[in-house]
Design an enzyme around this catalytic site. Sequence first.
Site, PDB file in Angstrom:
ATOM      1  N   THR A  99       0.824  -1.212   0.000  1.00 16.76           N
ATOM      2  CA  THR A  99       0.000   0.000   0.000  1.00 16.76           C
ATOM      3  C   THR A  99       0.858   1.261   0.000  1.00 16.76           C
ATOM      4  O   THR A  99       0.541   2.249  -0.674  1.00 16.76           O
ATOM      5  CB  THR A  99      -0.945   0.003   1.213  1.00 16.76           C
ATOM      6  OG1 THR A  99      -1.848  -1.103   1.103  1.00 16.76           O
ATOM      7  CG2 THR A  99      -1.738   1.299   1.296  1.00 16.76           C
ATOM      8  N   SER A 138      -7.179  -1.019  -6.422  1.00 13.36           N
ATOM      9  CA  SER A 138      -6.723  -1.294  -5.059  1.00 13.36           C
ATOM     10  C   SER A 138      -5.237  -1.563  -5.149  1.00 13.36           C
ATOM     11  O   SER A 138      -4.715  -1.886  -6.225  1.00 13.36           O
ATOM     12  CB  SER A 138      -7.447  -2.528  -4.500  1.00 13.36           C
ATOM     13  OG  SER A 138      -6.776  -3.033  -3.357  1.00 13.36           O
ATOM     14  N   THR A 139      -4.551  -1.422  -4.040  1.00 15.23           N
ATOM     15  CA  THR A 139      -3.154  -1.871  -4.013  1.00 15.23           C
ATOM     16  C   THR A 139      -3.059  -3.323  -4.460  1.00 15.23           C
ATOM     17  O   THR A 139      -2.096  -3.731  -5.106  1.00 15.23           O
ATOM     18  CB  THR A 139      -2.572  -1.730  -2.598  1.00 15.23           C
ATOM     19  OG1 THR A 139      -2.496  -0.344  -2.263  1.00 15.23           O
ATOM     20  CG2 THR A 139      -1.181  -2.348  -2.493  1.00 15.23           C
ATOM     21  N   ASN A 140      -4.110  -4.085  -4.155  1.00 11.46           N
ATOM     22  CA  ASN A 140      -4.051  -5.530  -4.352  1.00 11.46           C
ATOM     23  C   ASN A 140      -4.137  -5.974  -5.800  1.00 11.46           C
ATOM     24  O   ASN A 140      -3.906  -7.150  -6.099  1.00 11.46           O
ATOM     25  CB  ASN A 140      -5.158  -6.208  -3.536  1.00 11.46           C
ATOM     26  CG  ASN A 140      -5.056  -5.854  -2.069  1.00 11.46           C
ATOM     27  OD1 ASN A 140      -4.035  -5.353  -1.612  1.00 11.46           O
ATOM     28  ND2 ASN A 140      -6.121  -6.090  -1.325  1.00 11.46           N
ATOM     29  N   THR A 185      36.520 -36.934 -11.782  1.00  8.70           N
ATOM     30  CA  THR A 185      35.279 -37.195 -11.061  1.00  8.70           C
ATOM     31  C   THR A 185      35.641 -37.421  -9.609  1.00  8.70           C
ATOM     32  O   THR A 185      36.654 -38.061  -9.301  1.00  8.70           O
ATOM     33  CB  THR A 185      34.550 -38.429 -11.619  1.00  8.70           C
ATOM     34  OG1 THR A 185      35.411 -39.573 -11.529  1.00  8.70           O
ATOM     35  CG2 THR A 185      34.132 -38.210 -13.070  1.00  8.70           C
ATOM     36  N   SER A 316      46.870 -10.494  -1.208  1.00  8.89           N
ATOM     37  CA  SER A 316      47.112 -10.646   0.220  1.00  8.89           C
ATOM     38  C   SER A 316      47.805  -9.424   0.782  1.00  8.89           C
ATOM     39  O   SER A 316      48.626  -8.792   0.119  1.00  8.89           O
ATOM     40  CB  SER A 316      47.964 -11.888   0.485  1.00  8.89           C
ATOM     41  OG  SER A 316      48.318 -11.971   1.852  1.00  8.89           O
ATOM     42  N   SER A 317      47.478  -9.121   2.029  1.00 12.37           N
ATOM     43  CA  SER A 317      48.151  -8.025   2.729  1.00 12.37           C
ATOM     44  C   SER A 317      49.423  -8.496   3.413  1.00 12.37           C
ATOM     45  O   SER A 317      50.196  -7.686   3.915  1.00 12.37           O
ATOM     46  CB  SER A 317      47.201  -7.426   3.772  1.00 12.37           C
ATOM     47  OG  SER A 317      46.837  -8.414   4.723  1.00 12.37           O
ATOM     48  N   LYS A 322      50.935 -12.963  -4.113  1.00 15.45           N
ATOM     49  CA  LYS A 322      49.745 -13.808  -4.160  1.00 15.45           C
ATOM     50  C   LYS A 322      48.617 -13.099  -4.928  1.00 15.45           C
ATOM     51  O   LYS A 322      48.335 -11.938  -4.691  1.00 15.45           O
ATOM     52  CB  LYS A 322      49.270 -14.143  -2.750  1.00 15.45           C
ATOM     53  CG  LYS A 322      48.211 -15.244  -2.680  1.00 15.45           C
ATOM     54  CD  LYS A 322      48.014 -15.656  -1.218  1.00 15.45           C
ATOM     55  CE  LYS A 322      47.124 -16.887  -1.110  1.00 15.45           C
ATOM     56  NZ  LYS A 322      45.723 -16.558  -1.385  1.00 15.45           N
TER      57      LYS A 322
END
Length: 465
Positions: A99, A138-140, A185, A316-317, A322
């Site tokens: 609504t 209607s909203t509906n 697999t 990486s820090s 990396k």
Amino acid sequence: MRTEHDLLGEREVPDEAYYGIQTLRAVENFSITGIKLNLYPQLIYAFAKVKSAAARANFDLGILDKERYEAIEQACTEVAEGKFNKEFIVDMIQGGAGTSTNMNANEVIANRALELLRHKKGEYTYCHPNNHVNLSQSTNDAYPTAVKIALYSGNKPLTEELQKLIASMHKKAAEFSSVLKMGRTQLQDAVPMTLGQTFEAYAVTLTEEVERLNENARLFLEINMGATAIGTGINSEPGYVEKVTAHLKEITSMPLVSSPDLIEATQDTGSFVMYSSSVKRLAVKLSKICNDLRLLSSGPRCGINEINLPPMQPGSSIMPGKVNPVIPEAVNQTAFKVIGNDLSVTLASEAGQLELNVFEPIIAFSLFQSQDMLCRAMETLRKRCIDGITANAGLCRDMVYKSIGLVTAVNPFIGYEAASEIAKTALKTGRAVYDLVLEQGLLTRAQLDDILNPENMTHPRKICT
């Protein structure tokens, strides 16, 4: 400021705002996600088209005068052109079955129509959000119809981006068609294949999803305009359903049809469930592909390392040099969110009661978000990962010839028992299957080379006994 009133009393609304008191209350009540309607403008535009179609039908039926009709029509056109997006400020998650969204649209359109009629915003005597913009609705019926139109429209860019990704997969399949590698697999060596076959399989599995998405999106073409509150059509004129549907079909250029049972249509959310399932299915497949890409590119020294993903950023820090598979990781996370959104849609649909499902806002939010996120994720995956993948062809071939899985190729020629013994010995000693077969005189070198020819190992071939 201007003073507006509603059922609960009076409130001050910013004079420059096109929204009104009911939108203001909704903003105060539903500070939930911080994500407003204007993040998904396709919903705003769909609402404008719904309101335009309703105004046309009401004018045709003689219950909306020409002056108001023309002002509402012009206001809807401007909203559909994106001129008032910033005025749609209600949170995507809200109580009231939508609504607040419907009233946000009604108020914006009414106040713009008032300007066109040379009145001030808020002078609703001359054009009222409920009495005129929301007439026969209607909203509906307005809300789910607008959501369906927006989702149907949103399916097009989603499938277009999917098809671009499929084309990239086909291109890589052709590029890698001669790169021999080991198939696996259960994460164990299986039998040889080409890297091109790997990417062609990705292309084919994604191609299936184009039709699934389109098929389920077509369910949105059945609408319930004219249902009003619960499907009985109360407060609408005879003939309104046919007229509003025809006008909306023309405005949207979509083959919309009215539901044969408006009471059923007003409470049913099955189309959302079906479409959500197809979006989830796409997400699952994309995530599986990204899992594969991360595995196949693992290394570079201590992993599979059959392919190289384009480096996007330092990984990486703390670990110099990396580089991580950040693009597939981001797509994986997108898929997880889409899968979660599908669960939200499922739960919300199941929780509907009696003649209306009040949880359509979370359904709409979940599906708009999934469409948007997947579209962006696929574009990112294509441009920043797939298109730049290269193959380590030499390493791929070496792993095939060193693999115990190679014994499967010679199995039809030496028998299962002998092949099992070769595999057992190769595993125990670390020697190559090729050398052991020759050493035991099971096949000649010419026979073995013919059997292990890449073309013969990656396609069906006639076995001569």
